[in-house]
Motif scaffolding. Structure first.
Motif, mmCIF file in Angstrom:
data_model
loop_
_atom_site.group_PDB
_atom_site.id
_atom_site.type_symbol
_atom_site.label_atom_id
_atom_site.label_comp_id
_atom_site.label_asym_id
_atom_site.label_seq_id
_atom_site.Cartn_x
_atom_site.Cartn_y
_atom_site.Cartn_z
ATOM 1 N N LYS A 1 0.847 -1.194 0.000
ATOM 2 C CA LYS A 1 0.000 0.000 0.000
ATOM 3 C C LYS A 1 0.885 1.248 0.000
ATOM 4 C CE LYS A 1 -4.228 1.802 1.907
ATOM 5 N NZ LYS A 1 -5.374 1.528 2.763
ATOM 6 N N GLU A 2 1.940 1.195 0.812
ATOM 7 C CA GLU A 2 2.865 2.332 0.840
ATOM 8 C C GLU A 2 3.524 2.554 -0.509
ATOM 9 O OE1 GLU A 2 5.797 1.628 3.946
ATOM 10 O OE2 GLU A 2 4.172 1.061 5.314
ATOM 11 N N ARG A 3 3.761 1.445 -1.220
ATOM 12 C CA ARG A 3 4.504 1.528 -2.490
ATOM 13 C C ARG A 3 3.572 1.483 -3.703
ATOM 14 N NH1 ARG A 3 9.038 2.917 -3.295
ATOM 15 N NH2 ARG A 3 10.492 1.216 -3.644
ATOM 16 N N ARG A 4 2.262 1.652 -3.477
ATOM 17 C CA ARG A 4 1.278 1.419 -4.547
ATOM 18 C C ARG A 4 1.540 2.213 -5.826
ATOM 19 N NH1 ARG A 4 -3.871 3.204 -1.136
ATOM 20 N NH2 ARG A 4 -5.087 2.598 -2.989
ATOM 21 N N ALA A 5 2.080 3.436 -5.685
ATOM 22 C CA ALA A 5 2.271 4.279 -6.870
ATOM 23 C C ALA A 5 3.679 4.172 -7.457
ATOM 24 C CB ALA A 5 1.974 5.727 -6.497
ATOM 25 N N SER A 6 4.527 3.316 -6.847
ATOM 26 C CA SER A 6 5.899 3.182 -7.359
ATOM 27 C C SER A 6 5.935 2.224 -8.535
ATOM 28 C CB SER A 6 6.832 2.620 -6.285
ATOM 29 O OG SER A 6 6.730 3.367 -5.120
ATOM 30 N N GLN A 7 6.843 2.486 -9.445
ATOM 31 C CA GLN A 7 7.029 1.570 -10.566
ATOM 32 C C GLN A 7 7.620 0.270 -10.015
ATOM 33 O OE1 GLN A 7 8.700 3.740 -13.918
ATOM 34 N NE2 GLN A 7 9.522 1.810 -14.682
ATOM 35 N N ALA A 8 7.012 -0.869 -10.364
ATOM 36 C CA ALA A 8 7.410 -2.144 -9.748
ATOM 37 C C ALA A 8 8.888 -2.457 -9.947
ATOM 38 C CB ALA A 8 6.548 -3.274 -10.304
ATOM 39 N N GLY A 9 9.427 -2.071 -11.098
ATOM 40 C CA GLY A 9 10.836 -2.343 -11.405
ATOM 41 C C GLY A 9 11.803 -1.702 -10.427
ATOM 42 N N TYR A 10 11.331 -0.666 -9.735
ATOM 43 C CA TYR A 10 12.215 0.025 -8.789
ATOM 44 C C TYR A 10 11.975 -0.386 -7.341
ATOM 45 C CZ TYR A 10 13.496 2.956 -12.715
ATOM 46 O OH TYR A 10 13.952 3.388 -13.917
ATOM 47 N N THR A 11 11.117 -1.364 -7.103
ATOM 48 C CA THR A 11 10.883 -1.798 -5.723
ATOM 49 C C THR A 11 11.879 -2.911 -5.369
ATOM 50 O OG1 THR A 11 9.219 -3.419 -6.387
ATOM 51 C CG2 THR A 11 8.411 -1.223 -5.804
ATOM 52 N N SER A 12 11.992 -3.208 -4.080
ATOM 53 C CA SER A 12 12.967 -4.212 -3.623
ATOM 54 C C SER A 12 12.505 -5.623 -3.982
ATOM 55 C CB SER A 12 13.114 -4.107 -2.108
ATOM 56 O OG SER A 12 11.947 -4.612 -1.493
ATOM 57 N N GLY A 13 13.436 -6.581 -3.830
ATOM 58 C CA GLY A 13 13.104 -7.978 -4.110
ATOM 59 C C GLY A 13 11.935 -8.471 -3.272
ATOM 60 N N GLY A 14 11.932 -8.105 -1.997
ATOM 61 C CA GLY A 14 10.850 -8.521 -1.107
ATOM 62 C C GLY A 14 9.518 -7.927 -1.540
ATOM 63 N N GLU A 15 9.545 -6.671 -1.922
ATOM 64 C CA GLU A 15 8.305 -6.015 -2.361
ATOM 65 C C GLU A 15 7.803 -6.635 -3.662
ATOM 66 O OE1 GLU A 15 9.516 -1.786 -0.232
ATOM 67 O OE2 GLU A 15 9.882 -2.055 -2.362
ATOM 68 N N GLN A 16 8.737 -7.031 -4.522
ATOM 69 C CA GLN A 16 8.306 -7.665 -5.778
ATOM 70 C C GLN A 16 7.698 -9.040 -5.514
ATOM 71 O OE1 GLN A 16 11.170 -7.394 -9.004
ATOM 72 N NE2 GLN A 16 11.681 -5.309 -8.386
ATOM 73 N N GLN A 17 8.251 -9.759 -4.538
ATOM 74 C CA GLN A 17 7.662 -11.056 -4.198
ATOM 75 C C GLN A 17 6.246 -10.854 -3.646
ATOM 76 O OE1 GLN A 17 7.050 -14.186 -4.752
ATOM 77 N NE2 GLN A 17 9.108 -14.854 -4.228
ATOM 78 N N MET A 18 6.103 -9.833 -2.793
ATOM 79 C CA MET A 18 4.778 -9.525 -2.242
ATOM 80 C C MET A 18 3.822 -9.132 -3.365
ATOM 81 S SD MET A 18 5.796 -7.263 1.075
ATOM 82 C CE MET A 18 6.914 -7.887 2.313
ATOM 83 N N CYS A 19 4.333 -8.367 -4.313
ATOM 84 C CA CYS A 19 3.507 -7.917 -5.437
ATOM 85 C C CYS A 19 3.047 -9.123 -6.273
ATOM 86 C CB CYS A 19 4.325 -6.936 -6.274
ATOM 87 S SG CYS A 19 3.407 -6.194 -7.617
ATOM 88 N N ALA A 20 3.955 -10.073 -6.481
ATOM 89 C CA ALA A 20 3.597 -11.257 -7.274
ATOM 90 C C ALA A 20 2.530 -12.095 -6.553
ATOM 91 C CB ALA A 20 4.848 -12.094 -7.542
ATOM 92 N N ILE A 21 2.675 -12.243 -5.237
ATOM 93 C CA ILE A 21 1.666 -13.011 -4.483
ATOM 94 C C ILE A 21 0.354 -12.224 -4.443
ATOM 95 C CG2 ILE A 21 1.076 -14.051 -2.242
ATOM 96 C CD1 ILE A 21 4.100 -14.392 -1.744
ATOM 97 N N GLY A 22 0.468 -10.912 -4.228
ATOM 98 C CA GLY A 22 -0.721 -10.045 -4.190
ATOM 99 C C GLY A 22 -1.492 -10.102 -5.499
ATOM 100 N N ARG A 23 -0.772 -10.107 -6.609
ATOM 101 C CA ARG A 23 -1.435 -10.159 -7.915
ATOM 102 C C ARG A 23 -2.194 -11.476 -8.064
ATOM 103 N NH1 ARG A 23 2.443 -9.497 -12.726
ATOM 104 N NH2 ARG A 23 2.824 -11.655 -12.195
ATOM 105 N N ALA A 24 -1.567 -12.569 -7.607
ATOM 106 C CA ALA A 24 -2.254 -13.872 -7.673
ATOM 107 C C ALA A 24 -3.534 -13.826 -6.834
ATOM 108 C CB ALA A 24 -1.326 -14.980 -7.186
#
Ligand SMILES: Nc1ncnc2c1ncn2[C@@H]1O[C@H](COP(=O)(O)OP(=O)(O)OP(=O)(O)O)[C@@H](O)[C@H]1O
Ligand SMILES: [Mg+2]
Length: 281
Positions: free
Chosen positions: A149-172
């Motif tokens: 939620k904090e990173r909702r407006a950030s471009q995914a490519g610039y988020t950390s590895g952990g945030e990208q993993q969360m994003c991938a699970i969140g998308r599922a």
């Protein structure tokens, strides 16, 4: 060593088998035999771990289930895969999502140029229940992953590895799945973050009733959070059982949890040890 056959009692205590993989064989490029008769059963409402080292065949097993092998010139040449008792081998990955099965690929694939929130919204594409439900689900995902939620407006490519993993699970999660096939969620993440992500998986399982089949090299963490585990070596299941039993099993302790007297052994050592054991017995 535990018996490699499915343990009917342990499975029964955790609800009916939602997903059944029966003796599958997988061949890449028409010649490379990678899975040599893999069987496993995933009970509804459970967390099942598929464990093993590099190249054991974990991702191949998950891709066989979600029908992602074809794009890699892989093919299930024997055996069957059933979901709720129906064969799913001829379905497309999109059909499977509609059935409630979604895979989170190894390496946390996000669309780098989209924002975190746009990534999450792409997960709702199969939904037919309108904008309101999608919005509620987005809030649900943000509740489990406040960091997103904090990173909702950030471009995914610039988020950390952990945030990208969360994003991938969140998308599922945005497809409201009944079952998530989660490939190597711990990969490349710091231990604290791995704990956090597994903690969220456990909450999703308990609170939302999501069934998980997760592939992991990190046996230690996976066996603490899963109910049942299978250990894969060179394309074969070599051990299976309730997670609590596997954690206490001397072979697992020695070879997979690195708790032997002489320190951690490599999988190569494990194999030569097994050979030695066979010679001696
Ligand atoms: N597209 C492919 N073509 C040919 N061989 C492949 C292909 N994909 C995987 N393999 C081989 O299949 C075997 C199993 O690979 P797989 O990716 O399933 O293992 P894994 O258990 O997921 O390993 P890791 O923990 O490293 O992700 C390996 O020997 C690998 O080299
Ligand atoms: Mg893999």
């Amino acid at each position: 060593m535990l018996d490699a056959k499915p343990d009917a009692d342990a499975t029964a205590t955790q609800g009916e088998a939602l997903l059944e993989v029966n003796n599958i064989e997988v061949i890449y490029n028409h010649v490379i035999l990678v899975l040599k008769g893999v069987s496993l059963s995933v009970p509804k409402g459970g967390i099942t771990a598929l464990l093993g080292g590099n190249g054991a065949g974990k991702s191949t097993t998950l891709k066989s289930i979600s029908n992602l092998l074809r794009s890699e010139r892989g093919e299930v040449t024997k055996g069957s895969i059933l979901y709720r008792g129906q064969r799913i081998q001829d379905l497309t990955p999109a059909d499977l999502v509609e059935k409630g099965v979604i895979q989170v690929m190894e390496g946390r694939h996000c669309f780098e140029h989209l924002t975190v929130e746009e990534n999450l919204l792409t997960g709702a594409y199969t939904r037919r229940d309108g904008g309101r439900a999608t919005k509620d689900d987005l809030e649900m995902v943000y509740e489990y992953f406040p960091r997103l939620k904090e990173r909702r407006a950030s471009q995914a490519g610039y988020t950390s590895g952990g945030e990208q993993q969360m994003c991938a699970i969140g998308r599922a999660l945005m497809s409201r799945p009944e079952t998530i096939l989660l490939d190597e969620p711990s990969m490349g993440l710091a231990p604290q973050l791995v704990e956090q992500i597994f903690g969220i998986v456990k909450r999703l399982n308990e609170e939302q009733g999501v069934t998980f089949l997760l592939a992991e090299q990190n046996t230690n963490v996976a066996l603490r959070f899963a109910h049942h585990g299978y250990i894969l070596e060179s394309g074969r299941i070599v051990m299976e059982g309730p997670a609590a039993e596997l954690r206490e099993n001397p072979d697992v302790k020695e070879f997979y949890l690195g708790m032997s007297e002489e320190g951690r052994k490599s999988f190569r050592d494990v194999r030569s040890y097994r050979r030695r054991k066979r010679w001696l017995s």
